[in-house]
Design an enzyme around this catalytic site. Structure first.
Site, PDB file in Angstrom:
ATOM      1  N   GLU A 184       0.824  -1.216   0.000  1.00 37.83           N
ATOM      2  CA  GLU A 184       0.000   0.000   0.000  1.00 37.83           C
ATOM      3  C   GLU A 184       0.857   1.265   0.000  1.00 37.83           C
ATOM      4  OE1 GLU A 184      -2.923  -0.153   3.140  1.00 37.83           O
ATOM      5  OE2 GLU A 184      -4.164  -1.488   1.951  1.00 37.83           O
ATOM      6  N   GLU A 255      -6.688  -7.925  -0.402  1.00 44.27           N
ATOM      7  CA  GLU A 255      -7.183  -7.862   0.985  1.00 44.27           C
ATOM      8  C   GLU A 255      -8.664  -7.530   1.007  1.00 44.27           C
ATOM      9  OE1 GLU A 255      -5.050  -5.390   3.807  1.00 44.27           O
ATOM     10  OE2 GLU A 255      -3.130  -5.968   2.919  1.00 44.27           O
TER      11      GLU A 255
END
Ligand code: GAL
Length: 701
Positions: A184, A255
């Protein structure tokens, strides 16, 4: 059509052959991952190996497989494997090779998220704290000391080589089909200005050059450089994912949060099976062919591995609960979802996709093959009402926020909003009680004075850089001269986090703490001073290091300002003569380990109400092969060891707005216990009573 697809596939491969596809048995194109020439629609489950025990791995992976899972995804935990520079540990819960082989033995694939920055509610986001002392280091940006000078590149290479030497990549016949570099990064990239983008390019090149033979991913990194695949993270990727940054890359969701982790000061929240299923079905309808559940099994943050203010129990509401039990209806509803979607595999993987508007917020996603094989996903995004729609001349009632799955474009075999799996609940029965004071022995830790300390400074030192993460505890001590017969004063301490216990002349005068949402706090307490010299001892405590945000190396914790106000004046002592001690005596002497437990003089239990006290008890394990949770509701805050292994920090005195502890039961893995004479040691910082502790039996009904 089939031919068209093939041509398209060939074109893609030709285009991709140069840019995207690595020479291997795992490739990706705009439709899916292709493993050994076969297109794949994959469901994946995050299970983190250090959050359970090797003895549990087989059963967890087996239950995931039974739930329709094809891939097990895990992060790699750098600071677990390299706690000291160049000192590696791959044993026990850190035996990643054994874990991957266990996945292989179950016939599943593996997805390896190396990071090596991982966040993950893991201490310091997985970075070893010793990095902090590397001169000139700035983590996660275009910074030579971080990138190359034997750090990020070194560790990544080590892991890749380890996997290669065990033939664990799919390109070698092993189970690993995907790897991830960074995590991320887009969320922090802007903070690094011109040092961000070159780092992204470097990380991608560095990873690709390692020639794993399987694709690399970067999650939440829209501009992931070719051939690295950008993937989606979040609860709503079904709606929000704009897709990969090239038509030659598959839609991967790394995710899909199945609930939310628990953290002190954050109201507990969870997520329904229906909502998860809705987003998964929508993602697949829109082009997705890989969905990973984060977490499928959360497990336990043993020892001091959890990040700031996160509980020891991790994602207990996931499809497999902390103890490894199937959680219903979540596990069962998702299993049925997987079966329904898999029954659409052929049209999804080999057909053409088109969409059909069925109403204002209603849509049909159809996959059709030349042969006529057809699958449809009828979606109602309106969360307030059911809507009747006409599709292929038939009428369908679409419930609010639902996806109906029609593997033959005719019959609904699954509706994401309708749960037809029974619930189960956790059953906790009180097992062994430790309620007799004769069972227990205690040792009061020493509260050091300034004279006892050898580390000195004229300023307030930053907490993490002083403990080097070797302990949660840092003593700040000074000697205070009080020239007045009026003994009343106010001690005012500002802390950047996380917890403070204050002592004046050996007596506790109060505690303060921050929480997950606001780590800093101020303590203002009335104290009583002797006329003359006074020993002020302030114990600063961290509850896990931070795991997110840019410039982690600059984060500061511990005391920032200390003042004493008495009737006459107010003194700022921040630049006084301070004496420091890292850790508690009991920690230093490792009195939680059987053979070093006798390093101190234990006494018979006297009373609770003594802050900073160690308690120990011996017990035989219950005979039956059951799951155990240690009920610590009667305790305050501290850490627990069973036979020398820490089962984690506890903080039973931190209550939710409903007035209950964030966590009452602490997982004791069966493999931590011996049949007889187990040693349970507890360090209690506050006034908890060990007489209320019990080793309870956890099951489900
Ligand atoms: C994500 C992150 C994961 C984990 C998750 C929350 O943003 O990539 O590592 O922290 O949030 O559990």
């Amino acid at each position: 059509m089939e031919k068209g697809m093939l041509v398209l596939g060939l074109v893609a491969i030709m285009v991709v052959g140069v840019v995207v596809v690595v020479e291997s048995s795992v490739e990706g194109d705009g439709r899916s991952l292709i493993i050994n020439g076969q297109r794949k629609l994959l469901f994946s489950a995050s299970i983190h190996y250090p959050r359970s025990t090797p003895e549990m791995w087989g059963s967890l992976i087996g239950k995931a497989k039974e739930g329709g899972i094809d891939v097990i995804q895990t992060y790699v935990f750098w600071n677990l494997h390299e706690p000291g520079k160049g000192q590696y540990d791959f044993s026990g819960r850190a035996d990643i090779v054994r874990f991957i082989k266990e996945i292989q033995a179950h016939g599943l694939y593996a997805s390896l998220r190396i990071g090596p920055f991982i966040e993950a509610e893991w201490n310091y986001g997985g970075l070893p704290f010793w990095l902090h002392d590397v001169p000139g280091i700035v983590y996660r940006c275009d910074n030579e000391p971080f990138k190359v000078q034997v750090h990020m590149q070194n560790f990544t290479t080590k892991i890749v080589n380890m996997m290669k030497s065990e033939n664990l990549y799919a390109s070698q016949g092993g189970p690993i089909i995907l790897s991830q570099i960074e995590n991320e990064y887009e969320m922090v990239e802007h903070a690094f200005h011109e040092k961000g983008p070159p780092y992204v390019r470097w990380a991608a090149q560095m990873a690709v050059a390692l020639q794993t033979g399987v694709p690399w991913m970067m999650c939440k990194q829209y501009d992931a450089p070719d051939p690295v695949i950008n993937t989606c993270n979040g609860m709503k990727c079904g709606v929000s994912f704009p897709g990969p940054n090239s038509p030659n890359k598959p839609w991967l969701w790394t995710e899909n949060w199945t609930t939310w982790y628990r953290a002190y000061g954050k109201e507990p929240e969870t997520r329904s099976a229906q909502d998860i299923a809705f987003q998964v079905a929508l993602f697949v309808a829109r082009n997705g062919t890989f969905v990973n559940y984060y977490m499928y099994h959360g497990g336990t943050n043993f020892g001091r591995t959890t990040s700031a203010f996160t509980t020891t129990s991790y994602y207990d509401d996931a499809p497999l609960d902390e103890y490894g039990f199937i959680r219903l209806p979540k596990w069962g509803h998702l299993k049925q979802l997987h079966e329904a979607i898999k029954s659409c595999s052929n049209p999804i993987l080999f057909g053409t996709q088109f969409t059909l508007s069925l109403g204002q917020q209603q849509m049909g996603y159809i996959y059709q093959r030349n042969s006529g094989e057809c699958a449809a996903f009828l979606v109602n995004q309106d969360d307030t009402k059911s809507v009747a729609v006409i599709f292929h001349n038939s009428s369908y009632e679409l419930g609010p926020s639902s996806v109906s799955i029609l593997p033959d474009c005719k019959n609904v075999v699954f509706n994401t909003a309708k749960v037809n799996v029974k619930n189960n609940t956790r059953l906790i029965t009180t097992g062994k009680k430790f309620n007799e004071s004769e069972m227990w022995q205690e040792f009061k830790d020493i509260i050091p004075t300034f004279a006892d300390t050898s580390m000195r400074s004229k300023t307030l030192l930053e907490h993490m850089n002083t403990t080097k993460d070797m302990s949660d505890y840092l003593w700040y001590t000074f000697s205070y001269q009080h020239e007045s017969s009026n003994s009343k004063a106010v001690l005012s301490v500002r802390s950047a986090g996380h917890v403070l216990h204050a002592f004046v002349n050996g007596a506790s005068v109060g505690s303060g703490n921050g929480n997950h949402e606001k780590v800093n706090f101020t303590l203002d307490n009335t104290i009583t001073l002797n006329n003359g010299s006074n020993n002020i001892s302030l114990l600063s405590v961290t509850v896990g290091l931070p795991d997110s945000g840019a410039f982690l190396e600059r984060k500061a914790l511990g005391l920032r300002r200390v003042r004493i106000h008495d009737i006459q004046n107010s003194k700022d002592l921040s630049n006084h003569r301070w004496g420091y001690q890292v850790g508690l005596l009991g920690e230093k002497l490792q009195i939680y380990i059987d053979h070093s437990s006798s390093n101190v003089q234990w006494r018979n239990f006297t009373s609770s109400n003594n802050p900073l006290t160690w308690y120990k008890v011996r017990f035989d394990a219950p005979a039956k092969n059951e799951s155990f949770g240690l009920n610590l509701e009667s305790m305050g805050k501290g850490e627990v060891w069973i036979n020398g292994q820490s089962i984690g920090r506890y903080w039973a005195s931190f209550l939710t707005s409903q007035g209950s502890p964030y966590q009452t039961w602490y997982h004791v893995p069966r493999s931590f216990l011996k049949p007889k004479d187990n040693l349970l040691v507890i360090l209690e910082e506050q006034n908890g009573s060990p007489l209320g502790i019990s080793l309870d039996i956890i099951s489900t009904i």
